[in-house]
Design an enzyme around this catalytic site. Structure first.
Site, short mmCIF file in Angstrom:
data_model
loop_
_atom_site.label_atom_id
_atom_site.label_comp_id
_atom_site.label_asym_id
_atom_site.label_seq_id
_atom_site.Cartn_x
_atom_site.Cartn_y
_atom_site.Cartn_z
N ASP A 56 7.39 13.57 16.21
CA ASP A 56 7.25 14.48 17.36
C ASP A 56 6.69 15.82 16.94
OD1 ASP A 56 9.43 12.43 18.20
OD2 ASP A 56 8.57 13.31 20.01
N GLY A 105 7.25 9.99 24.45
CA GLY A 105 6.49 9.78 23.21
C GLY A 105 5.53 10.96 23.07
#
Ligand code: MRU
Length: 344
Positions: A232, A45
């Site tokens: 991201d 993550g």
């Protein structure tokens, strides 16, 4: 339960590859163990990768034995390079590396080593604060009774903080709204089925798990009020790199007139890339596609592709939720104007 915790001379993380079957904490004692944990998705993550890398760099610096500052910095640089090679897409990793490099300015090593620990703690604290704030801001977009579809995993595990897309869902519930979640399983590594379903169940948020290929069915049948995903890397024009499958959801949402939100701290925005075309996409081992949970399903020898992320063009994104405000089109100018803050 802290997914990433600094213990003074080592880094403690939850091994996310073992969830939800087992809750296993591992202690990483040197920087090579942190790099390996990032590569193997034990910690994953975008924000959590940045936080773990910062602590990992601080850890690596403690072990440097050098005769002078130039030698120290050259060894530190090698450590930074190993982190930079760990995963290519999440810009939080590169932002953390850059900040750690800039924090190494003092004249003596002892002071530099301490300032690197301090900087890593600051990066962590900032991500905790940013993800909580963006979640509370974003929760305004979620009305009482909404069913929200989300993809991949964007909760505390992915952020070492409050969460991004999942944080918005949590914050809406905390505001007293009745919320339901639809979670895509997120093949190949099943971050949705394994991690998001687990985190949402812990929050007592009614959750329905679907396979990725069911999304069009649910989005076209009036069963979803909005889609929220994390990111991201967000380019200057708003194009967003996120877990593979995000682009498909965005196109389906637009086709069905459903708002599509991206929730991310400003540390995920990369103004140095003008569009999504310039964002590097990680290609992972094809075995993750031919197998599930270590069990091979596809015929031996078949060719498989495994891009880990895709790019959602900005025109499919209704708004980008950050801790500094909710940004709408045109993204190029809104993101550059360092995001007008909407008061809570
Ligand atoms: O490969 P992963 O599991 O690191 O990918 C994570 C994602 O794509 C998340 O959606 C993204 O990092 C946002 S996390 C708050």
């Amino acid at each position: 339960m802290k997914p990433v915790e600094w213990l003074g001379n080592k880094l403690k993380i939850i091994d996310q590859t073992q969830l939800p079957g087992k809750v296993v904490f591992v202690e990483l004692r040197d920087h090579t163990e942190v790099v390996a944990a990032i590569k193997e998705l034990k910690v994953r993550g975008a924000p959590a990768i940045g936080v773990a890398a910062a602590y990992g760099i601080a850890l690596g610096a403690q072990d440097i034995k050098a005769q002078n500052k130039a030698e120290f910095l050259s060894q530190l640089d090698k450590i930074l390079q190993t982190f930079a090679a760990a995963r290519p897409t999440a810009v939080n990793l590169f932002r953390a590396i850059d900040r750690m490099k800039k924090a190494a300015t003092a004249a003596d090593f002892t002071t530099i080593k301490q300032s690197l620990i301090d900087e890593a703690k600051l990066i962590h604290a900032e991500e905790e604060a940013a993800t909580e704030r963006l979640s509370r801001l974003g929760a305004r977009l979620i009305k009482d009774g909404f069913t929200v579809l989300t993809h991949c995993n964007t909760g505390p595990l992915a952020t070492a903080g409050y969460g991004t897309a999942l944080g918005v869902i949590k914050a809406a519930k905390e505001q007293g709204k009745k919320i339901e979640a639809i979670v895509t399983e997120t093949r190949p590594l099943l971050q949705g089925a394994r991690l998001t379903a687990w985190e949402l169940m812990q929050e007592n948020i009614p959750t329905t798990l679907i396979t990725d290929s069911m999304a069009g069915y649910f989005l076209s049948r009036g069963k979803v009020n909005c889609v929220i995903v994390g990111a991201d890397r967000i380019a200057a024009n708003g194009d967003t790199a996120n877990k593979i499958g995000t682009y498909t959801l965005a196109v389906l949402a637009k086709e069905n007139g459903i708002p599509f939100y991206v929730a991310a701290p400003t540390s995920t925005i990369d103004l140095s890339v003008s569009s999504g075309e310039q964002i590097p996409i990680e290609e992972r081992n094809p075995e993750e596609v031919t197998s599930i949970g270590g069990i091979r399903l596809a015929p031996k020898g078949v060719t498989a592709a495994n891009p880990a992320f895709d790019i959602t063009p900005h025109q499919y994104i209704t708004a980008i939720i950050t801790e500094k405000g909710i940004v709408r089109k045109p993204y190029m100018s809104s993101l550059k104007k360092s995001l007008s803050v909407e008061p809570i």
